[in-house]
Design a protein around this motif. Structure first.
Motif, mmCIF file in Angstrom:
data_model
loop_
_atom_site.group_PDB
_atom_site.id
_atom_site.type_symbol
_atom_site.label_atom_id
_atom_site.label_comp_id
_atom_site.label_asym_id
_atom_site.label_seq_id
_atom_site.Cartn_x
_atom_site.Cartn_y
_atom_site.Cartn_z
ATOM 1 N N THR A 182 -36.264 58.246 -33.316
ATOM 2 C CA THR A 182 -35.786 59.507 -32.590
ATOM 3 C C THR A 182 -36.628 60.056 -31.609
ATOM 4 O OG1 THR A 182 -34.311 59.798 -34.820
ATOM 5 C CG2 THR A 182 -34.831 61.650 -33.421
ATOM 6 N N TRP A 183 -37.931 60.082 -31.885
ATOM 7 C CA TRP A 183 -38.876 60.582 -31.219
ATOM 8 C C TRP A 183 -38.900 59.479 -29.799
ATOM 9 C CZ3 TRP A 183 -40.911 65.037 -30.510
ATOM 10 C CH2 TRP A 183 -41.039 66.026 -31.906
ATOM 11 N N ALA A 184 -38.648 58.272 -29.890
ATOM 12 C CA ALA A 184 -38.885 57.602 -28.839
ATOM 13 C C ALA A 184 -37.564 57.803 -27.713
ATOM 14 C CB ALA A 184 -38.622 56.118 -29.087
ATOM 15 N N PHE A 185 -36.499 58.299 -28.451
ATOM 16 C CA PHE A 185 -35.329 58.506 -27.580
ATOM 17 C C PHE A 185 -35.605 59.926 -26.775
ATOM 18 C CE2 PHE A 185 -32.643 55.101 -29.505
ATOM 19 C CZ PHE A 185 -32.242 54.427 -28.244
ATOM 20 N N THR A 186 -36.205 60.912 -27.645
ATOM 21 C CA THR A 186 -36.432 62.174 -27.086
ATOM 22 C C THR A 186 -37.378 62.110 -25.987
ATOM 23 O OG1 THR A 186 -36.139 63.069 -29.488
ATOM 24 C CG2 THR A 186 -37.194 64.542 -27.913
ATOM 25 N N ILE A 187 -38.334 61.471 -26.258
ATOM 26 C CA ILE A 187 -39.309 61.194 -25.101
ATOM 27 C C ILE A 187 -38.677 60.565 -23.821
ATOM 28 C CG2 ILE A 187 -41.443 60.122 -24.189
ATOM 29 C CD1 ILE A 187 -42.378 60.313 -27.145
ATOM 30 N N ALA A 188 -37.697 59.661 -24.027
ATOM 31 C CA ALA A 188 -36.891 58.968 -23.065
ATOM 32 C C ALA A 188 -36.099 59.905 -22.375
ATOM 33 C CB ALA A 188 -36.222 57.632 -23.345
ATOM 34 N N ILE A 189 -35.361 60.975 -23.290
ATOM 35 C CA ILE A 189 -34.616 61.940 -22.559
ATOM 36 C C ILE A 189 -35.256 62.728 -21.592
ATOM 37 C CG2 ILE A 189 -33.060 63.862 -23.256
ATOM 38 C CD1 ILE A 189 -32.152 62.494 -25.424
ATOM 39 N N ILE A 190 -36.363 63.207 -21.882
ATOM 40 C CA ILE A 190 -37.246 64.217 -21.162
ATOM 41 C C ILE A 190 -37.783 63.503 -19.971
ATOM 42 C CG2 ILE A 190 -39.559 65.347 -21.253
ATOM 43 C CD1 ILE A 190 -39.419 65.996 -24.174
ATOM 44 N N ALA A 191 -38.223 62.137 -20.275
ATOM 45 C CA ALA A 191 -38.736 61.437 -19.001
ATOM 46 C C ALA A 191 -37.738 61.103 -18.089
ATOM 47 C CB ALA A 191 -39.334 60.154 -19.430
ATOM 48 N N PHE A 192 -36.555 60.684 -18.330
ATOM 49 C CA PHE A 192 -35.305 60.301 -17.669
ATOM 50 C C PHE A 192 -34.827 61.616 -16.645
ATOM 51 C CE2 PHE A 192 -35.587 56.240 -18.907
ATOM 52 C CZ PHE A 192 -34.706 55.425 -18.778
ATOM 53 N N SER A 193 -34.710 62.733 -17.503
ATOM 54 C CA SER A 193 -34.153 63.970 -17.039
ATOM 55 C C SER A 193 -35.103 64.513 -15.932
ATOM 56 C CB SER A 193 -34.065 64.777 -18.000
ATOM 57 O OG SER A 193 -33.698 66.122 -17.426
ATOM 58 N N PHE A 194 -36.531 64.497 -16.128
ATOM 59 C CA PHE A 194 -37.551 65.084 -15.235
ATOM 60 C C PHE A 194 -37.388 64.024 -13.919
ATOM 61 C CE2 PHE A 194 -41.736 65.061 -13.251
ATOM 62 C CZ PHE A 194 -42.077 66.230 -12.957
ATOM 63 N N ALA A 195 -37.418 62.701 -14.165
ATOM 64 C CA ALA A 195 -37.622 61.521 -12.991
ATOM 65 C C ALA A 195 -36.321 61.723 -12.201
ATOM 66 C CB ALA A 195 -37.505 60.211 -13.739
ATOM 67 N N GLY A 196 -35.257 62.012 -12.743
ATOM 68 C CA GLY A 196 -33.937 62.135 -11.952
ATOM 69 C C GLY A 196 -33.918 63.205 -10.956
ATOM 70 N N LYS A 197 -34.255 64.520 -11.647
ATOM 71 C CA LYS A 197 -34.409 65.779 -10.744
ATOM 72 C C LYS A 197 -35.407 65.758 -9.642
ATOM 73 C CE LYS A 197 -31.003 68.481 -11.696
ATOM 74 N NZ LYS A 197 -30.092 69.125 -10.671
ATOM 75 N N PHE A 198 -36.661 65.352 -10.433
ATOM 76 C CA PHE A 198 -37.966 65.570 -9.599
ATOM 77 C C PHE A 198 -37.852 64.540 -8.443
ATOM 78 C CE2 PHE A 198 -42.326 64.360 -8.448
ATOM 79 C CZ PHE A 198 -42.676 65.665 -8.149
ATOM 80 N N GLY A 199 -37.426 63.210 -8.555
ATOM 81 C CA GLY A 199 -37.462 62.175 -7.837
ATOM 82 C C GLY A 199 -36.262 62.161 -6.942
ATOM 83 N N GLY A 200 -35.143 62.613 -7.326
ATOM 84 C CA GLY A 200 -33.875 62.855 -6.221
ATOM 85 C C GLY A 200 -34.241 63.916 -5.308
ATOM 86 N N CYS A 201 -34.725 65.077 -5.721
ATOM 87 C CA CYS A 201 -34.708 66.304 -5.074
ATOM 88 C C CYS A 201 -36.136 66.194 -4.108
ATOM 89 C CB CYS A 201 -34.844 67.512 -5.927
ATOM 90 S SG CYS A 201 -33.506 67.916 -6.710
ATOM 91 N N THR A 202 -37.272 65.370 -4.455
ATOM 92 C CA THR A 202 -38.504 65.417 -3.881
ATOM 93 C C THR A 202 -38.046 64.424 -2.282
ATOM 94 O OG1 THR A 202 -39.733 65.501 -5.696
ATOM 95 C CG2 THR A 202 -40.672 64.415 -3.763
ATOM 96 N N ILE A 203 -37.243 63.165 -2.835
ATOM 97 C CA ILE A 203 -37.065 62.227 -1.894
ATOM 98 C C ILE A 203 -36.143 62.777 -0.659
ATOM 99 C CG2 ILE A 203 -35.926 60.017 -1.518
ATOM 100 C CD1 ILE A 203 -36.674 58.978 -4.103
#
Length: 896
Positions: A347-368
């Protein structure tokens, strides 16, 4: 039979809740016939919890939504719910529908306010850039969310839930950006007027609109049960939106004009129509299978923006929504959030993945996207960090998914933790990526590292020509409508006359006229300050500051004053938190290369000036009357902040109540007691500039202290070194190297927010004494200086009487001379330097005696006033010797 019938009627007539606490009834006991008492208890606990957490998180510069969500989580099964009997007593399951009803009413009102907050003009002005950033900030997160939804579905979601529905909600939750929270973060970090702030606001608006549309589509698909029905729902929703945005919006604008709501604020009838429209739209969208909040959001888009109508509507609703309704909604989210369900590694592994994917998507997409659009990496990464802010909008999406049965309680808790984490990260990440010294405001080009933030052009504009040392670029600070007369009076003082008076026309030579044409044209930057609070309406004002420039009454009055005086007035409006007023003024003066900041100070009341200490003195009026914290006390803190942070010369105009501003155009006499130091040298130059006006005459007295004992035995001892150090320790706010303007080599001294300074060294005093002697010789003996050939200077100095005075009590001597001049002069203006920085003597002993003479115990604000305007200014106000006092502080570029 009759008695039974009578008793039955009496029992039915018993008042609900009769007796209550006095009869031993538990006030927290829930009954369906009287749910109000428990509801009040629930609301009280929720609001107190949210406010307490907000006080703590405000220190970390976190938005209020985090406190509200954390409060809900703590009140839920994660923390307080583990206390035996807490949930059953305070939040019993049977009471939650009532709490939910009120919370959803508030949610609809909040979405209506969000619709009011969205300004299509912001998107239109930055359409290309905002579209690129907004689409990139939706597409990449949606794709990553869809990919992550596959393992999440197989591990945590019941197979009865369609995978397509779960994927849609996951993608929408990832794509959303919390526009209301984003606005508050931008305001808190002072980014609203930067290039990054403008593009993030524009992209946030577009992201919000697309996000709500995707949410409506997702809810329609879930409620429809089939693709064809969902398509019909979508088409009806689109038609309804077009109907609202075209004919209904036209009718609402016509009705607003017809009722005078645009000019005078919404009438009662117009408010009634708006509320009916909100609930009608919410009812319709809920009836066709889309959530009611979408209809309320559309109703907000329909209200016209002309004349600040949307802002006024928001002001009428926002307090109840933000204080009561929203915390209720977040508490319901917290009651459904159980972080205790995150109890294993997967559960914690998926929670960390949710946080990481969410941040990577927003931060990466808008930065590029921002980088491709032409921004540098620093600005682009800041855009990405800001767009990753989630806040309450994602929580709304998650709650909709939970109520629809799409999300399980465990997955809901995982996503709530992701929302909190990303929202909490936004502020510290932006501060690290985009520090204040690297920020670019709208219209500024990139400057080299270590360069002056004023820019090369303004750096040259701020230089004062020694041949024509007239300050001609001013920043006038406007705070309240009551300050307008004082601001006008101070501005008019520094202006050259439109034409000389008729009785001195014969003495005005052609040479003087030629010199007058050589004096640079005066320009004034009028800065209106509006407090930026936590209210949504304050945020809306900041986003439409450009339009408020033309409608603000304070700026309108001052603009007309400039036209009447043939003065070039440029207006600016700054919406910042009250604690940042001083910083905003200092930065504004720097950006516009102002020579002098003109700051008005008006007491709350202004009766006639008293001549004796037995009546209410002008000091009492300036101090603000009796009370622990008067309005003038608060304003004096703001004034001291301007003095402390300004890297520009500052002139403070104190109206002591004699209505100086009403007749500033008549003949006036100026009195300056010159004690020495950078502030007094600035005051001396200021008096000379005032006397360019043929209506102005002046008396300048160089005060020197002699340590002698009078016949009465009243001696004044020179203060000891220990005393100076003690005073410096109590008053010190900051230390920085001092570089007095025109004083030669750099001199290290102690600079403080108030007018108390550390003991100068022999070297610093010698430098300051040299500068004092040079300034005095330049003006008191003009034939010995280069100004002998300057006829404008000669005519100004001819209207000034210079003299020297030696006394064991120079403050008392200056006060007596001021009173003498007041008796012989109809209009007297006193000019004084603020501090005794780098000067020889300390006025502590004299000030003590003056306070004993003029100050009545019980009047607050004495020390605050003394710290604000200094000893000389305080003495002049104490004695009631002038209708107005101008206190000046010389700039120091090293003051932080």
């Amino acid at each position: 039979m009759s008695s039974f019938s009578l008793s039955s009627r009496l029992s039915r007539r018993e008042a609900t809740g009769e007796g209550g606490l006095i009869t031993g009834t538990n006030p927290a006991a829930f009954t369906t016939s009287d749910p109000l008492r428990l509801w009040i208890i629930q609301v009280g606990i929720i609001i107190v919890m949210a406010q307490l957490l907000s006080l703590v998180l405000r220190k970390l510069r976190q938005p209020k939504v985090i406190a509200e969500v954390l409060g809900g989580i703590l009140l839920g099964p994660t923390a307080f719910g583990r206390i035996p009997g807490f949930t059953d007593s305070i939040f019993p399951p049977v009471s939650l529908p009532y709490l939910s009803l009120v919370a959803n009413i508030g949610l609809c009102l909040f979405l209506f306010l969000v619709g009011l907050e969205i300004d299509a003009n912001v998107v239109a002005r930055n359409a290309r850039m905002s579209a690129v950033v907004s689409l990139a900030g939706i597409a990449l997160p949606f794709g990553l969310g869809s990919i992550l939804s596959i393992p999440l579905y197989h591990h945590f979601i019941d197979p009865s839930v369609h995978f397509t529905y779960f994927m849609l909600f996951t993608g929408v939750a990832y794509s959303i950006t919390a526009f209301p929270v984003l606005c508050r973060v931008l305001a808190e970090l002072k980014l609203l007027d930067t290039n990054v702030g403008i593009i993030v606001l524009s992209a946030g608006v577009g992201n919000d609109i697309i996000g709500w549309t995707l949410l409506a589509l997702s809810v329609a698909l879930v409620n429809a049960g089939s693709g064809l029905t969902a398509l019909w729902i979508l088409l009806v929703c689109i038609a309804f939106t077009i109907f609202l945005l075209l004919p209904v919006k036209f009718v609402m604008r016509w009705l607003a004009r017809k009722t005078g709501s645009i000019e005078n604020g919404p009438t009662m009838f117009y408010m009634t129509v708006v509320m009916i429209l909100v609930w009608a739209c919410a009812f319709f969208t809920d009836s066709i299978g889309v959530n009611a909040i979408f209809g309320a959001f559309l109703a907000g888009l329909v209200v016209p923006r002309e004349g600040g109508l949307a802002i006024t509507l928001t002001e009428k609703l926002e307090d109840m929504v933000s204080i009561v309704f929203l915390p209720l909604y977040f508490t319901l989210s917290g009651l459904n959030t159980n972080l205790g369900l995150l109890d294993n590694g997967i559960t914690w592994a998926f929670t960390i993945a949710i946080i990481a994917f969410s941040f990577a998507g927003k931060f990466g997409g808008c930065t590029i996207a921002a980088r491709v659009s032409g921004y540098g990496w620093r600005e682009s990464s800041t855009v990405g960090a800001l767009m990753s802010c989630k806040g309450l909008v994602e929580l709304i999406v998650l709650n909709v998914g939970l109520q629809a049965g799409i999300l399980s309680p465990r997955v809901f808790s995982m996503f709530v933790l992701e929302t909190l984490t990303l929202t909490f990260m936004t502020t510290p990440l932006v501060m690290a990526l985009y520090p204040p010294e690297r920020r670019l405001r709208v219209g500024e080009a990139a400057r080299p590292a270590g360069g002056d933030e004023r820019g090369q052009h303004d750096e040259k504009a701020s230089i004062i020509n020694e041949e024509q040392p007239w300050r001609h670029r001013f920043t006038v600070v406007l705070d309240k409508l009551d300050h307008i007369p004082s601001a006008m009076a101070l501005t008019q003082l520094v202006l050259p006359p439109l034409s000389p008076p008729s009785d001195i026309m014969s003495t005005t030579t052609k040479t003087e006229g030629m010199d007058k044409r050589k004096i640079p044209e005066m320009s004034v930057e009028a800065l209106q300050l509006i407090e930026l609070s936590d209210r949504t309406s304050a945020m809306m004002k900041s986003s439409v500051a450009d339009s408020l420039l033309h409608t603000d009454p304070v700026l309108g009055i001052f603009r007309m004053f400039g036209e009447l005086n043939e003065l070039a007035v440029t207006t600016s409006l700054s919406v910042v938190p009250h604690d940042d007023f001083a910083h905003s003024i200092a930065q504004h003066a720097l950006r516009h290369a102002s020579h002098l900041v003109l700051l008005p100070w008006l007491p709350p009341t202004a009766p006639a000036v008293a001549d004796t200490p037995d009546t209410a003195t002008s000091w009492e009026r300036v101090a603000g009357g009796k009370g622990d914290k008067s309005p003038s006390d608060i304003h004096s803190q703001f004034v001291r902040g301007v003095f402390a942070q300004s890297k520009t010369d500052v002139a403070l105009f104190i109206d002591t109540g004699d209505r100086m501003g009403a007749r500033v155009g008549v003949f006036m006499h100026v009195f300056l007691p010159f004690f020495g130091g950078p502030d007094d040298r600035l005051a001396l130059a200021f008096v000379v500039q005032l006397c360019l006006n043929p209506r102005m005459t002046a008396t300048v007295v160089r005060m020197t202290k002699r340590d002698v004992v009078t016949d009465a035995g009243e001696g004044l001892e020179r203060p000891s070194v220990v005393h100076l150090e003690d005073k410096a320790e109590t008053g010190l706010r900051a230390q920085a190297p001092l570089t007095p303007r025109g004083d030669g080599p750099t001199v290290t001294s102690t600079i403080a927010m108030d007018t108390i300074y550390g003991r100068p060294t022999t070297e610093t005093r010698m430098h300051s004494d040299t500068a004092d002697n040079f300034a005095w010789s330049k003006y008191a003996h003009p034939l010995d200086t280069a100004h002998a050939d300057n006829s404008a200077m000669r005519h100004a100095l001819s209207r000034i009487h210079f003299s020297d005075a030696q006394s064991p009590a120079p403050l008392h001597t200056a006060l007596r001379q001021a009173r003498t001049l007041r008796e012989t002069t109809s209009r007297l203006l006193i000019v004084a330097g603020r501090s005794r920085r780098l000067a020889k003597e300390c006025h502590h002993g004299e000030m003590k005696r003056l306070l004993e003479t003029y100050y009545r115990p019980g009047i607050p604000g004495v020390e605050g006033m003394r710290k604000t305007i200094g000893d000389v200014g305080t003495a002049m106000v104490l004695g009631g010797s002038a209708g107005a006092v101008v206190v000046l502080q010389a700039a120091d570029i090293a003051v932080a």
